[in-house]
Scaffold this active site. Structure first.
Site, PDB file in Angstrom:
ATOM      1  N   THR A 111    -115.513   6.311 -89.816  1.00  0.00           N
ATOM      2  CA  THR A 111    -115.666   5.338 -90.918  1.00  0.00           C
ATOM      3  C   THR A 111    -117.149   5.294 -91.261  1.00  0.00           C
ATOM      4  OG1 THR A 111    -115.732   3.525 -89.312  1.00  0.00           O
ATOM      5  CG2 THR A 111    -113.633   3.962 -90.398  1.00  0.00           C
ATOM      6  N   LYS A 170    -114.019   7.174 -82.450  1.00  0.00           N
ATOM      7  CA  LYS A 170    -114.735   6.741 -83.644  1.00  0.00           C
ATOM      8  C   LYS A 170    -115.153   5.303 -83.398  1.00  0.00           C
ATOM      9  CE  LYS A 170    -113.374   3.271 -86.074  1.00  0.00           C
ATOM     10  NZ  LYS A 170    -114.182   2.373 -86.904  1.00  0.00           N
ATOM     11  N   THR A 178    -114.739  -1.929 -80.966  1.00  0.00           N
ATOM     12  CA  THR A 178    -114.115  -1.457 -82.218  1.00  0.00           C
ATOM     13  C   THR A 178    -114.094   0.013 -82.408  1.00  0.00           C
ATOM     14  OG1 THR A 178    -114.900  -3.310 -83.372  1.00  0.00           O
ATOM     15  CG2 THR A 178    -114.073  -1.521 -84.719  1.00  0.00           C
ATOM     16  N   GLU A 224    -124.166   1.073 -86.053  1.00  0.00           N
ATOM     17  CA  GLU A 224    -124.663   0.811 -87.403  1.00  0.00           C
ATOM     18  C   GLU A 224    -126.069   0.213 -87.411  1.00  0.00           C
ATOM     19  OE1 GLU A 224    -121.665  -1.772 -88.848  1.00  0.00           O
ATOM     20  OE2 GLU A 224    -120.317  -0.150 -89.427  1.00  0.00           O
ATOM     21  N   ASN A 249    -123.882  -4.108 -93.194  1.00  0.00           N
ATOM     22  CA  ASN A 249    -122.739  -4.994 -93.041  1.00  0.00           C
ATOM     23  C   ASN A 249    -122.650  -6.098 -94.086  1.00  0.00           C
ATOM     24  OD1 ASN A 249    -121.189  -3.995 -90.733  1.00  0.00           O
ATOM     25  ND2 ASN A 249    -123.180  -4.170 -89.724  1.00  0.00           N
ATOM     26  N   SER A 287    -117.875  -4.541-100.343  1.00  0.00           N
ATOM     27  CA  SER A 287    -118.070  -4.763-101.788  1.00  0.00           C
ATOM     28  C   SER A 287    -118.568  -3.499-102.457  1.00  0.00           C
ATOM     29  CB  SER A 287    -119.032  -5.929-102.008  1.00  0.00           C
ATOM     30  OG  SER A 287    -120.172  -5.779-101.196  1.00  0.00           O
TER      31      SER A 287
END
Lengths: 383, 383
Positions: free
Chosen positions: B146, B168, B179, B259, B378, B383
């Site tokens: 992702t 992942k 996650t 991230e 994040n 959006s």
């Protein structure tokens, strides 16, 4: 106004040279009586700063004549020398005021793990005592600022008596309590047991539910001092409500001035089986970094609200959860609800309602968004 | 290599059009036998995605013939329709492989609260099945990404048998689990009870202690499939250690690709009274946003480590705590230790040791720093 709004108090705020930039850094609040009743609540962090350990002892007697507060250094994790420094500060205040050191509460705020410059602090106490005034509340509130951009004061005046106060706090804002120093004063004629009851009731639903960044301080202190100078003894309920209002107002000011924040987020949990459930769920939502980032990006990402609720032990069924963001029920029965495009997130205040559909209890937690400015401010703080 | 390093497995990774950008988004892993034993562990989040609810049922039999994984949508908080979609996906895989749907595990990852485009996913299953290959492990690992910047695979080969896997995960990394989607395969000839025991032992000290951002997912799944194709039955201890090594390696890869992170932080808690104490303290340190910001700023702010320890219920005395950052004992006996200027924080890896001086147990938690890039990534994700 601040701590000198109530009769029977003087205060001062001066620059003692603790802060290298020369800003005010030492405040003194003195209860001139006739009564010197007091109550206090302190951080629940097990690593407590020296001034917290000292002031907890002071408050055991229920009597406080003065509070000395410094910014520019937390005097936390400073070992026996740190405690000696706190004691010496109280002794100095006692000496200049002609009171006993055990009646002097001490509060410190700033960087953890650094000894205070006592060669500057002790002369500062004399300087502060010399400038004590019935109008000194504002200056005291300014002197306790650290990363605060504004000083925080609040006053509620009732029929013949007043509750006023000052607060500092902008980071390390989390419950039990929210990294802050708060001094409240009243001229109501009340004993320390009543003060204690009213203060604990007020902080439980105000400061304890301000959770800006999930980080609990080593120095949090909230003190309530009563001079009795108004000669009025209000009903308990009325007094407690006035204390709650001042605490609530100061708590809101903390949230609005939180480091780097661009949004103030009200997390309201409704229809919980118990108040504890509501608080647990509210805190879990308020501490979810991914959600806090989404709110910063004005993204009504309700999936992150549900994933936060799912980490709690509260009573709920996943397929009965509902979530509203700024009035739009974006999640209904655990799934997609109203169109998320309807959510208007342009304003600073954001209101999240989490409906657990499991009872009738409720709780509200206040937090902030997570921003690049928060990261910047807190990655450069001590260096 | 990846999931096809072990004999008895084929895999594929293709672009089904679930992701609007046309990147690969559908992976298929097939156990060609002779044995089809399997074990799985799933998120402890009480809000579970449809594929988790489905796969938990599949794993009850201890038999899995295939795993289908999609990125581009988590199929979480999608209600009865979401579950129907997961079921239909399993049925489609079963149909094209000529197996039963109850032997097909399903994993999904991506945004919560959005239904999957089944008109693209189901034809994608046919396309993936058509490209199944004994060399397809790499493509499968790529298709489940992702926000991952790299795909993650790991292989341990022993005497005649192999454990391999893919993972992942880059955000929402927190225990119970972190996650992520992970599929491990082995050609060792073992039954599902042994697989289950080895997998739980491995994840407990690896993935469960990867806590990048404190946010627990709705979709976490770790599966271990055994084909028996090597015709070798290793000793339990040797097999368990191989599984642990692969899990540890993949967990480290998750941390290194988290991230927005610029630092990988190893939080090692030593001399705890119990392992639970060590884990609780490690997590508290790993989740302290202020500390994570300080590490980002290369600031060895040990006061924030102590304030995090102080929020736990672990056995310790504040004045006996010691903290080392990158080998320098900056805090000794709860106070100032060696000169913090000695701490070299220029490198990506940061090692924090928290000595509770309360026993002999230990635990290590892995986390990342908190950065403006994390906030940016994040706050713009959905959006």
């Amino acid at each position: 106004m601040s701590v000198t709004a109530a009769k029977g108090f003087t205060a001062a705020g001066i620059a003692a040279g603790i802060k290298e930039n020369g800003n005010p850094d030492l405040a003194l609040v003195v209860n001139t009586g006739p009564r010197r009743a007091a109550a206090g609540v302190f951080t629940s962090n097990r690593v407590k700063a020296a001034p917290v350990l000292w002031s907890e002892q002071v408050l055991e007697s229920g009597q406080v004549s003065a509070v000395v507060l410094n910014s520019g250094g937390a005097n936390a994790c400073t070992g026996p020398k740190g405690f000696q420094d706190t004691h010496a500060t109280a002794e100095k205040v006692a000496e200049v005021l002609g009171r006993g050191a055990i009646e002097v509460a001490v509060c410190s705020t700033g960087l953890i793990g650094v000894l205070l410059p006592m060669d500057k602090l002790l002369p500062g106490v004399e300087k502060a005592a010399a400038s004590l005034s019935e109008h000194g509340g504002e200056k005291a509130a300014i002197a306790i600022k650290t990363t605060d951009t504004v000083h925080k004061t609040s006053v509620v005046t009732k029929d013949g008596w007043t509750v006023g106060g000052m607060a500092k706090g902008a980071g390390m804002l989390a419950p039990g309590l929210a990294t802050m120093l708060v001094v409240l004063t009243t001229d109501a004629d009340l004993d320390n047991d009543v003060l204690d009851k009213a203060l604990r009731a007020a902080t439980r639903t105000t400061f304890d539910r301000v959770d800006s960044d999930g980080c609990m301080s080593t120095n949090d202190t909230v003190l309530l001092l009563a001079s009795g100078a108004a000669g009025v003894t209000p009903e308990y309920e009325e007094f407690a409500e006035a204390v709650r209002q001042v605490c609530d107002d100061l708590g809101q000011q903390l949230i609005r001035d939180a480091e780097g924040a661009s949004k103030d987020i009200k997390v309201e949990v409704i229809n919980a089986a118990t108040e504890d459930d509501a608080v647990e769920v509210g805190r879990s939502i308020a501490r979810n970094n991914l959600l806090k980032c989404a709110i910063h990006g004005e993204d009504p990402n309700w999936g992150r609200v549900l994933s936060a609720i799912g980490t709690t032990q509260a009573v709920f069924e996943p397929d009965r959860l509902n979530v509203a963001i700024n009035g739009v029920w974006v999640c209904k029965n655990g799934g997609v609800g109203e169109d998320r495009e309807k959510v208007d997130m342009r304003y600073r205040e954001v209101h999240i309602v989490a409906d657990l559909a499991a009872g009738s209890e409720t709780a509200t937690i206040w937090t902030n968004d997570l921003t690049a400015d928060y990261v910047h401010e807190n990655s450069a703080y001590s260096s």
